[in-house]
Enzyme design. Structure first.
Site, mmCIF file in Angstrom:
data_model
loop_
_atom_site.group_PDB
_atom_site.id
_atom_site.type_symbol
_atom_site.label_atom_id
_atom_site.label_comp_id
_atom_site.label_asym_id
_atom_site.label_seq_id
_atom_site.Cartn_x
_atom_site.Cartn_y
_atom_site.Cartn_z
ATOM 1 N N GLU A 39 1.644 -0.794 -4.806
ATOM 2 C CA GLU A 39 0.975 0.695 -5.284
ATOM 3 C C GLU A 39 1.380 2.086 -5.610
ATOM 4 O OE1 GLU A 39 -3.641 3.133 -3.529
ATOM 5 O OE2 GLU A 39 -1.791 2.787 -1.939
ATOM 6 N N ASP A 60 0.647 -1.704 -0.091
ATOM 7 C CA ASP A 60 0.301 -0.181 -0.378
ATOM 8 C C ASP A 60 1.314 1.236 0.092
ATOM 9 O OD1 ASP A 60 -2.569 1.305 0.249
ATOM 10 O OD2 ASP A 60 -1.770 1.134 2.362
#
Length: 680
Positions: A379, A342
């Site tokens: 990401e 993330d």
């Protein structure tokens, strides 16, 4: 009484000869106490001061201690927020290396390191009775099932929530619904294999602490992006009374037994301690200035490149070590095969804050004998300096490609991009990824993900409907490139429903027929709706729990056919870049206008043309394959290139059909994609 012990390994380690070694990194601390509790973690029974500190690591050996011991830390040092120091020994702290977490943070203000309403004053209240603690665990046995080895060209990711995927599943026993055990059920894995999934990608399963703000509203950080225990599987997904580690391992073994990979979404960019007004749960009280990026102009405040109040400082070797140790633990002890990171750019930020593909953490991953063999997916954005880094990660990494998502939505739903943008994304996004030996499979292609509209809502809502989140519908993306087909939300209009089904199929077809690594979002294949909520991070209810009873079986069948076609048509999943000028007889691509001639620069530049044919010349034995795409509003006649073409899939056909021979001229309906190839 504590013996001297060793400064490594960090955390609590059972020793072969008996006893537990404890080690905690806290170089700025003045004293550290190990606090022992009863088995339930309610009563503090003993405090033991560590007398030894080596290179900033406090350590001690507790003879006779065994697995199951519950403990926490009290760390003494200065209270000086404007110097970056927030030590408060009244607050019991969770070991960042905890393998199992005891208790749950419920937003009580007794967790604050500062006095409520007085950020500059240290709070003297003791929180041991309700604080999070660690439980000492024994090492896990070796994996019983061999890990699968998925070829990059064959990989199909499937993003799912570890709870929501099974909460309403009729074939999962009630006691296992919403649990790790539920995901291991044969009916769940059968469905994924039917879809051609090779790699389960679980949303965060690291132990979390929900924000106090959400708890006040009666909500939770359902997505899990609020970590506080990076080694510990989230206890809420374990069966009542069971071991989270043991149950997660059973899941990993079950996935491996099906020949599939297990990937987990990990959050190392920030912690659940949020901003300077947040709780003191672990790192903040252990050594705030070591673990977090603090503002240079005033270290009482945190750099907030995550939008979550803080970010960990990956220019610090000890932070890199924490992440590396945790990742190796998930691979070696818990059976994980890969990770989705993330807000990945935070992990690559150096001392000055800029992103560097050769940063300590990224370099450490690629040289590590364990993690270099794992699947690493970034990401590629955060809100720090130069935050968007699509294509900038080093070889060995995959990246979520949101430009693929936006291009497919714009091309098919709005005709807002031309053939060139569509072609670029269809063939692996070479502009971002064709460098340093990276392959098309580095692009993780998706049309929908957990963040944003799911597929049904993308075609049912023009506007977000996030009122239930308690933020007056201001949260979530406002720019979704969605199209409700004429009616906002649910409808009984047969024409609208038919258009929605048609566009769902064409978007899935475009995804599965593109080069790169495709990723499906759980529930898209069966028509789940979140009622227009495009930011359902705090909705732990039927908004996000997959509606298996209402499954669109025809759409499931279509998705399974797409996966089978992708396996059949090797050129559509090629793991190498197509040559711009192939040698005679070598594999290559022909880009054709519907009239049959090669596209010219003028043809590519036309903004009003949204139909084209792509001929893929395969390797020996693969055969040639042909894609026909018509995103226009009217039927498009095509002149097919020479060849014995058989139609394997037409996106407008809801049911399964046998391959049929194509004539030299064919007409595609509006908003449709055909795949033709050799006779089976």
């Amino acid at each position: 009484m504590l013996g001297e012990g060793l400064p490594y390994p960090l955390g609590a380690t059972l020793l072969p000869g008996g006893g537990v070694n404890f080690a905690l990194v806290a170089p700025r601390a003045e004293a550290v106490e190990l606090c022992l509790f009863d088995a339930a973690g309610r009563q503090e029974q003993q405090r033991l001061r560590l007398a030894h500190c080596t290179d900033g690591v406090w350590h001690g050996l507790l003879p006779g201690a065994r697995a199951g011991l519950v403990y926490g830390w009290r760390v003494h040092g200065p209270w000086s927020p404007h110097d970056g120091h927030r030590f408060n020994p009244a607050k019991l702290l969770l070991d960042p290396y905890a393998r199992e977490v005891v208790g749950r943070y419920r937003g009580e203000d007794v967790f604050l390191g500062h006095a409520p309403g007085q950020p500059g004053v240290r709070d003297p209240r003791d929180n041991a009775a309700v604080a999070l603690k660690a439980r000492v665990t024994a090492p896990m046995p070796p994996l019983a099932t061999p890990r699968p080895r998925i070829a990059a060209a064959d990989r199909v990711l499937y993003e799912l929530h570890p709870k929501g995927h099974t909460m309403r599943h009729p074939d999962v026993p009630p006691a296992h619904r919403g649990r790790y055990a539920g995901l291991a059920e044969p009916a769940v894995l059968d469905h994924l294999q039917r879809l051609g999934v090779t790699s389960l990608s679980l949303m965060p399963v690291q132990h979390r602490a929900d924000e106090a703000r959400l708890q006040t509203l009666g909500l939770a950080n359902y997505w899990g992006y609020s970590p506080i225990g990076w080694f510990a599987p989230e206890a809420r997904y374990a069966s009542e009374g069971g071991s989270p580690m043991a149950e997660f391992r059973v899941l990993a073994e079950a996935v491996h037994a099906r020949g599939m990979e297990l990937v987990i979404d990990v959050v190392f960019n920030h912690s659940a301690e949020t901003d300077e007004l947040g709780p003191t749960l672990s790192l903040r009280g252990i050594d705030n200035a070591l673990y977090y990026r603090l503002r240079a102009d005033d270290p009482a405040f945190y750099e907030n490149w995550t939008g979550c109040g803080n970010c960990l400082d990956f220019s610090e070797p000890r932070v890199v070590q924490l992440a590396m140790d945790a990742l190796r633990h998930w691979v070696t002890e818990l059976g994980v095969d890969g990770f989705r990171f993330d807000l990945g750019p935070v992990l690559g930020r150096g001392p000055g804050g800029g992103f560097d593909a050769r940063s300590p953490f990224l370099a450490a991953c690629l040289q590590d004998p364990v993690l270099s063999q794992a699947l690493l997916i970034a990401e590629p954005w955060d809100i720090g300096p130069g935050g968007y880094q699509l294509g900038a990660f080093p070889p060995g990494w995959l990246e979520w490609n949101d430009r693929f998502r936006d291009t497919q939505r714009a091309f098919w739903l709005h005709r807002a991009v031309g053939r060139g943008d569509f072609a670029h994304r269809l063939t692996g996004s070479s502009g971002e990824f064709a460098h340093d030996g990276r392959a098309p499979t580095a692009s993780v292609n998706f049309v929908t993900a957990h963040d944003g509209f799911n597929l049904r809502d993308l075609l049912s809502y023009d506007q977000r409907h996030n009122e239930a989140n308690g933020e007056h519908n201001r949260d979530g993306h406002a720019h979704n490139l969605s199209h409700n087909q004429g009616v906002e939300g649910d409808t009984q209009d047969a024409d609208v429903l038919a258009r929605r089904r048609r566009f769902a199929r064409v978007l899935l077809a475009a995804l599965m027929c593109s080069q790169g690594t495709p990723m499906l979002l759980a529930g898209d294949e069966l028509g789940h709706t979140q009622r227009g909520n495009n930011n359902a991070y705090c909705q732990d209810n039927e908004t996000t729990w997959i509606d298996w009873a209402g499954a669109d079986e025809a759409l499931i069948d279509f998705t399974a056919r797409l996966a089978a076609l992708r396996r059949r048509a090797a050129p559509l999943r090629r793991a190498r870049w197509w040559p711009s000028t192939p040698a005679a007889g070598a594999p290559g691509i022909d880009w054709l206008a519907p009239e049959g001639q090669a596209l010219t620069p003028a043809d590519w530049a036309r903004g009003d043309a949204h139909a084209l044919a792509i001929r893929f010349g395969g390797e020996a034995g693969e055969g040639d394959w042909l894609l026909l795409a018509n995103a226009g509003e009217a039927p498009a006649p095509f002149v097919l290139p020479p060849g014995d073409w058989h139609l394997h899939l037409a996106s407008e056909d809801e049911g399964a059909t046998q391959p049929r021979p194509l004539a030299g001229r064919e007409t595609l309906p509006p908003g449709s994609l055909w795949v033709a190839g050799p006779r089976d």
